[in-house]
Structure formats: C-alpha cells, structure tokens
Motif scaffolding. Structure first.
Motif, PDB file in Angstrom:
ATOM      1  N   HIS A   1      -7.190   0.596 -18.691  1.00  0.00           N
ATOM      2  CA  HIS A   1      -7.534   1.817 -17.953  1.00  0.00           C
ATOM      3  C   HIS A   1      -6.540   2.096 -16.838  1.00  0.00           C
ATOM      4  N   VAL A   2      -6.202   1.054 -16.103  1.00  0.00           N
ATOM      5  CA  VAL A   2      -5.330   1.222 -14.949  1.00  0.00           C
ATOM      6  C   VAL A   2      -4.289   0.111 -14.938  1.00  0.00           C
ATOM      7  N   GLY A   3      -3.039   0.494 -14.849  1.00  0.00           N
ATOM      8  CA  GLY A   3      -1.980  -0.478 -14.634  1.00  0.00           C
ATOM      9  C   GLY A   3      -1.583  -0.413 -13.184  1.00  0.00           C
ATOM     10  N   ALA A   4      -1.467  -1.571 -12.537  1.00  0.00           N
ATOM     11  CA  ALA A   4      -1.183  -1.533 -11.108  1.00  0.00           C
ATOM     12  C   ALA A   4      -0.125  -2.555 -10.727  1.00  0.00           C
ATOM     13  N   LEU A   5       0.785  -2.112  -9.891  1.00  0.00           N
ATOM     14  CA  LEU A   5       1.707  -3.036  -9.231  1.00  0.00           C
ATOM     15  C   LEU A   5       1.422  -2.910  -7.740  1.00  0.00           C
ATOM     16  N   LEU A   6       0.746  -3.928  -7.196  1.00  0.00           N
ATOM     17  CA  LEU A   6       0.401  -3.865  -5.779  1.00  0.00           C
ATOM     18  C   LEU A   6       1.471  -4.543  -4.940  1.00  0.00           C
ATOM     19  N   ASP A   7       1.828  -5.768  -5.330  1.00  0.00           N
ATOM     20  CA  ASP A   7       2.807  -6.528  -4.582  1.00  0.00           C
ATOM     21  C   ASP A   7       3.523  -7.402  -5.591  1.00  0.00           C
ATOM     22  N   ALA A   8       4.835  -7.265  -5.643  1.00  0.00           N
ATOM     23  CA  ALA A   8       5.598  -8.011  -6.648  1.00  0.00           C
ATOM     24  C   ALA A   8       5.431  -9.516  -6.464  1.00  0.00           C
ATOM     25  N   GLY A   9       4.979  -9.921  -5.274  1.00  0.00           N
ATOM     26  CA  GLY A   9       4.806 -11.344  -5.010  1.00  0.00           C
ATOM     27  C   GLY A   9       3.495 -11.906  -5.541  1.00  0.00           C
TER      28      GLY A   9
ATOM     29  N   ARG B   1      11.202  -9.327  -9.762  1.00  0.00           N
ATOM     30  CA  ARG B   1       9.745  -9.414  -9.637  1.00  0.00           C
ATOM     31  C   ARG B   1       9.108  -8.032  -9.696  1.00  0.00           C
ATOM     32  N   GLN B   2       9.795  -7.041  -9.087  1.00  0.00           N
ATOM     33  CA  GLN B   2       9.275  -5.670  -9.168  1.00  0.00           C
ATOM     34  C   GLN B   2       9.201  -5.238 -10.626  1.00  0.00           C
ATOM     35  N   ARG B   3      10.253  -5.542 -11.375  1.00  0.00           N
ATOM     36  CA  ARG B   3      10.268  -5.166 -12.787  1.00  0.00           C
ATOM     37  C   ARG B   3       9.169  -5.890 -13.550  1.00  0.00           C
TER      38      ARG B   3
ATOM     39  N   PHE C   1       1.310   2.308  -8.211  1.00  0.00           N
ATOM     40  CA  PHE C   1       2.437   1.476  -7.791  1.00  0.00           C
ATOM     41  C   PHE C   1       2.528   1.492  -6.275  1.00  0.00           C
ATOM     42  N   ASP C   2       2.495   0.305  -5.671  1.00  0.00           N
ATOM     43  CA  ASP C   2       2.589   0.216  -4.212  1.00  0.00           C
ATOM     44  C   ASP C   2       4.015  -0.182  -3.832  1.00  0.00           C
ATOM     45  N   GLU C   3       4.738   0.714  -3.214  1.00  0.00           N
ATOM     46  CA  GLU C   3       6.119   0.471  -2.776  1.00  0.00           C
ATOM     47  C   GLU C   3       6.950  -0.162  -3.891  1.00  0.00           C
TER      48      GLU C   3
END
Lengths: 265, 319
Positions: free
Chosen positions: B82-90, B141-143, B159-161
């Motif tokens: 439903h939702v793909g999320a990138l909050l923090d690459a770490g 890591r972002q990728r 996507f967060d930053e």
C-alpha cells in the motif's frame, strides 16, 4: 492480491536472524564450547576415577559431568543475549521503523519474532542437552558409571537443560524490549538470570525459599537439574519448577507485545 | 499500470503531536493526491518527519489522525503493497547484506524473491547486492531505502529527505524517478527543507513551519505568495535611475555599489524608462528566486513574519 500470512512473517524473522553472522557464530561456538566442557569434565572424572574415595564414588552424579552449573550459566547468558539482541538490534539501528512501516500490525511482528527465537533456541538447547549427555556418558561408560535415558529423572533433567535456552531467550527478549540498549540489556540479562540467582541458597526462612522458588535458574539448580530429589519443603517442587519455566517466558512475551505495541518508534 | 483515481489519497486530519510541553505538530490538515509529486516543505525541526511517522502509524498522534485510502495505515496488513516509505536511510542493520535486508522485507509482505533483484536493479545497486550495508555510503543507503520503498509496487510513496547524500547524478535520477512514479498515477510525497530541491520536481506543495500548516497548494500559487519577482539593475547612474523608478511606483533598494534591486516593475518597463532618460544600463536581470523567497518568508519565525509581511501572504487561507 494475496496478503501476508503469519508464515511469511516467520520466514522474514528467520531470514533476519540468520542473515546476521553473529547468530551462527554465537550458536555454533556456544554449542561446541558447552559440549567441549562436557567432554573435558567427563574425561577428568574418567581419569581420576581410580583415585576417588568410596564416598566420592557413591555421590558421583554422571549428569553433572555432562551439564554443570557453569555450562548452564553459559547457555543462559548466550540464549538470553541472543533473545535480547533480536529486539535491541532493531531499536538501536532504527530498523524497527522499516520493519513496522512494512508490517504495521506490530503484535504479529512480535509474535513472529518470539516464535522464531523460541524455536531456534529450543533446537539449540535440545542439541546441547543431547550432545552433552551423549558425549559424557560415552566417556563415563568406560568406568561403568554412565547414566542411561531410562534411569529415573534423567529425561526430566535433559528436558530442563534443553528448555533453559528458550526460557532465557524469551526473557532476554522481554528485557531487550524494555531496555532497548545493547550493553544495558546484556548486563541485565546476566544479572537477572544468572548472577543474582547464584547467591540464592535454601535457608531456614521459608518465605525466602518460596521467593527463590520463583526464579528459573534457582529452580533449575535446586530441582529440575537433579535426577534424585529430596523431599524437603525448603526445596522447589518439580511441578512448581515447570510452572516457573513456563511463566517467565510467558510474562516476557506479554511484556514485549505490550511495550512494542505502545511505544512510538 | 495504475490510473489516477480518487483512491490512494493521503488525508491528514487535525494531526497533533505533543511531547510534554513541546508541540511538534499542531492541528495539521491537508490531503495528498495521486498523479502528482507533492513536496512536503519546512525548515529543520518543523515537524515533517514526525508527521510522516504518524501517517505510517509509527508515532501515535496526540490528537487527530491520518488515513491512506480512507483507512488508518496500521490496518493494512502488508504495508509495502500500500505504501512504500523511505524515512531514514540509516534505518537498516549494517550487518546484513542489501539482498538479505530486502528479502526479509519482501517475505514479510508475501512478495516474491525476484522483486528484490528487480528493485536493486532499478536503483542501481545490483552490483553490491551481496555486500553488507555497513560498508555503504549514505548515497547507497538512500538508494537501498528507495529500493525497499519500491518493493511492493505501492500506489502511495513517502520519502523523507531522500536527496541527502546523493551525488548530482543521483539527484537527477531521483527527480526523474519521482516524476515517473507520479506519472504512473501514484501518490508521491517528498519532504525536504530546501525549496530548491522541490522547484524542479514537485507540482504541489505542503509547507509547514513550527508544526503548523502554512500552505497546501500548487507550486505556481505558492510562488505568487512571495514578495514577487524582482529585477536587478546595474547602472553608473544608480541614484538618478532610482528616483525615476520610484516615481513610477516601484520599490527600489540599493544593493551595494551600482546595483539596484527593483520590485513592482518588470525588466522591460525598467529598460524603457532608462532609455527615455538616456541612463546607461550595464545589467538588467529579472530574478527568478521568488519561490525560495516565498518559502523563506513564510517559514520564518511567525512573530517576524507578522511584523513585516503583506496581507496577501497570510497563513490561514491555505486550504
């Protein structure tokens, strides 16, 4: 569109557990070390057997050579740390956010984690219990003092030795969920599961005995681990000891569920 | 492929989060629609991440709520679908390989293993799939985080930053990716604290400052909220030209040396006036930084903002 089944969550936790190198190292080396202790201790007894006094020979418990209190401490600390790290690792790295954004049903994630950890540590504990027994009795049979599976209490001792691992792992996970800090969690696991209970001894104060009888390591050492039990009210009963082995991990599982469910991540 | 429908809308309704005495997010209401890239803008500490986490059910709102497809996200079983999320690459465990990390996520959502290879290929990490994440650069890591967000082929993406740590080639790639995802009819919400990042990517903007909504509108409307475009003029007769322009009703600010910054008049008109008065110009340049300016003005401290801003840039009529 298919949806994620609980089986898929179990598979995910399984992958997560074994894709960390530390898991195989900890379980592999830990098992070897404890079985190695059993072999070493049994060989010692085998070699010094002719020098034992009659009294020493009469008091000799072959099961103790297989799995001593020291081996139990190692197993408890190892399994407890493993359980703690499976959850602390998620929090300290931030992976928990990725995990819960992928599977928003937190109780299902926790249930899968608990199940996989319990299953893996139970398998390891069983391997260690059977391995230490097999190795030590093979050595001691050379002196004709080996125990056999049919002897009274032997199966109970072996089961208790095996169960120490999953009991500790789940308690460790509960501590990990509460503490969420690697070093603090491991220290708490060592202190709560091994170090503090080591100071507990049966006393003349029955209320203290009753209190001690609620502690897993204590009931293991003073009841479940002993093939022959004395009928003494100061000592924990078998039924009570099994109940302790069941209730601690159960309470830890409930605590983990509640804490993970409620906390912001 | 999915088509743009009224579904897959992110709705944020009266969302509030307090940490003790500090209010991180206050009564936030906005909607994010499919088919567009929506920029989620605000200075550092404005509450962007907290808002995204509440949308994903990771943080519990003090009041209000957020829905995706009309349901709270916590009610979705396989979140990645439903939702793909990138909050923090770490937010990964450095001890795992990229492939193992993604495979665990895929398995937990009942997704087939080949999706892992697909998304690693898509983000350009196929060559390092078997390497441990601990050795990855921030850009890698972002990728990886973007790969995880794409795993379930979701209609909604957060996507967060995401641009942090990417090289110029990566920045170009990610902008293209956002536009493509939006063009496929998905809902794409991208947070940033830099207006310039959004300028070439977003169609819509949600702007917050100090946890409060400042604007939720199209990029064009938002740009018009700024003090407006200005023109930079360089001339040896700056005093004379300034007097002429002021007579025409322009606002003229000397910008050091022989440079004037003029607002309220277009470059063409300024050139005409200078020609009529035979004033020599060395430079006549319209300034296009009004978007950045609008952002700076609107997100500045609210007290300052009230003291020196015009009535038509007021908060409140944002919806």
């Amino acid at each position: 569109m298919t949806t994620a089944r609980f089986r898929d969550l179990l598979a995910a936790e399984w992958i997560k557990l074994w894709s960390l190198r530390s898991t195989s190292w900890l379980i592999g080396l830990g098992t070897l070390a404890i079985v190695g202790f059993a072999a070493n201790s049994s060989l010692d007894a085998y070699n010094s057997w002719p020098d034992f006094t009659e009294m020493e020979k009469a008091r000799f418990t072959p099961l103790n050579e297989a799995f001593s209190a020291l081996a139990a401490s190692m197993l408890v600390i190892g399994a407890g740390s493993l359980g703690a790290l499976t959850i602390v690792g998620e929090y300290t790295t931030g992976l928990i956010r990725t995990t819960l954004a992928a599977v928003p049903a937190r109780h299902r994630v926790v249930a899968a984690k608990l199940t996989v950890t319990a299953a893996v540590t139970l398998a390891t504990g069983t391997l260690i219990s059977a391995g230490t027994f097999g190795v030590s009795q093979a050595i001691l049979s050379g002196r004709g003092v080996a125990a056999s599976l049919g002897d009274p209490g032997v199966l109970r001792v072996l089961a208790a030795n095996a169960l120490l691992a999953p009991v500790s792992a789940l308690v460790g996970m509960g501590i990990g969920a509460l503490v969420r800090h690697t070093a603090a969690a491991v220290v708490t696991v060592c202190a709560a599961l091994v170090i503090v209970p080591t100071f507990f001894k049966p006393t003349v104060h029955q209320w203290q005995n009753d209190l001690f009888a609620l502690v897993p390591f204590y009931v293991w050492r003073n009841c479940l681990h002993l093939p022959q039990l004395r009928d003494d009210p100061a000592l924990p009963t078998v039924a009570g000891s099994w109940a302790v082995f069941a209730l601690w991990p159960l309470a830890a599982a409930v605590a983990t569920l509640i804490v993970v469910q409620r906390r912001d991540v | 492929m999915r088509c743009a429908t009224v579904n897959h809308v992110i709705e944020v309704n009266g969302l509030t989060k307090r940490y003790g005495a500090v209010t991180a997010v206050r009564d936030l209401t906005f909607a994010v629609r499919p088919g567009h890239v929506t920029g989620f803008l605000g200075p550092n500490g404005a509450g962007k991440s907290t808002t995204l986490r509440m949308i994903l059910g990771l943080n519990r709102p003090t009041a209000g709520g957020a829905t995706i497809d009309g349901r709270s996200f916590a009610r979705h079983r396989a979140g990645l679908r439903h939702v793909g999320a990138l909050l923090d690459a770490g937010d990964v465990h450095g001890g795992r390989t990229a492939a193992a990390h993604l495979y665990a996520l895929a398995r937990g959502n009942g997704l087939p293993r080949r999706r892992v290879a697909d998304v690693l290929e898509e983000v350009g990490l196929a060559g390092v799939a078997r390497r441990r994440i601990g050795g990855f650069s921030l850009g890698m890591r972002q990728r990886l985080g973007i790969a995880a967000a794409l795993l379930g082929d979701p209609p909604v993406l957060l996507f967060d930053e995401p641009v942090n740590g990417l090289d110029p080639e990566g920045v170009r790639w990610i902008r293209g990716l956002f536009r493509r995802l939006a063009a496929e009819g998905r809902t794409v919400l991208v947070s940033s604290h830099l207006m310039s990042e959004m300028e070439n990517t977003a169609d819509h903007l949600v702007v917050i400052g100090r946890g409060e909504l400042i604007a939720a509108e199209s990029l064009a409307v938002f740009a018009a909220r700024g003090t407006g475009a200005s023109v930079s003029v360089r001339t040896p007769d700056s005093a004379e030209l300034a007097a002429v322009l002021a007579l025409e009703g322009a606002h003229v600010r000397p910008d050091g040396g022989d440079v004037l910054t003029v607002t309220g008049l277009g470059a063409a008109r300024i050139g005409e006036l200078a020609h009529q008065r035979r004033i020599m110009l060395h430079e006549l340049a319209p300034r296009t930084a009004s978007l950045e300016q609008a952002f700076m003005e609107l997100t500045a401290d609210r007290a300052d903002y009230r003291a020196d801003c015009r009535a038509d840039v007021r908060v409140g009529d944002a919806r």
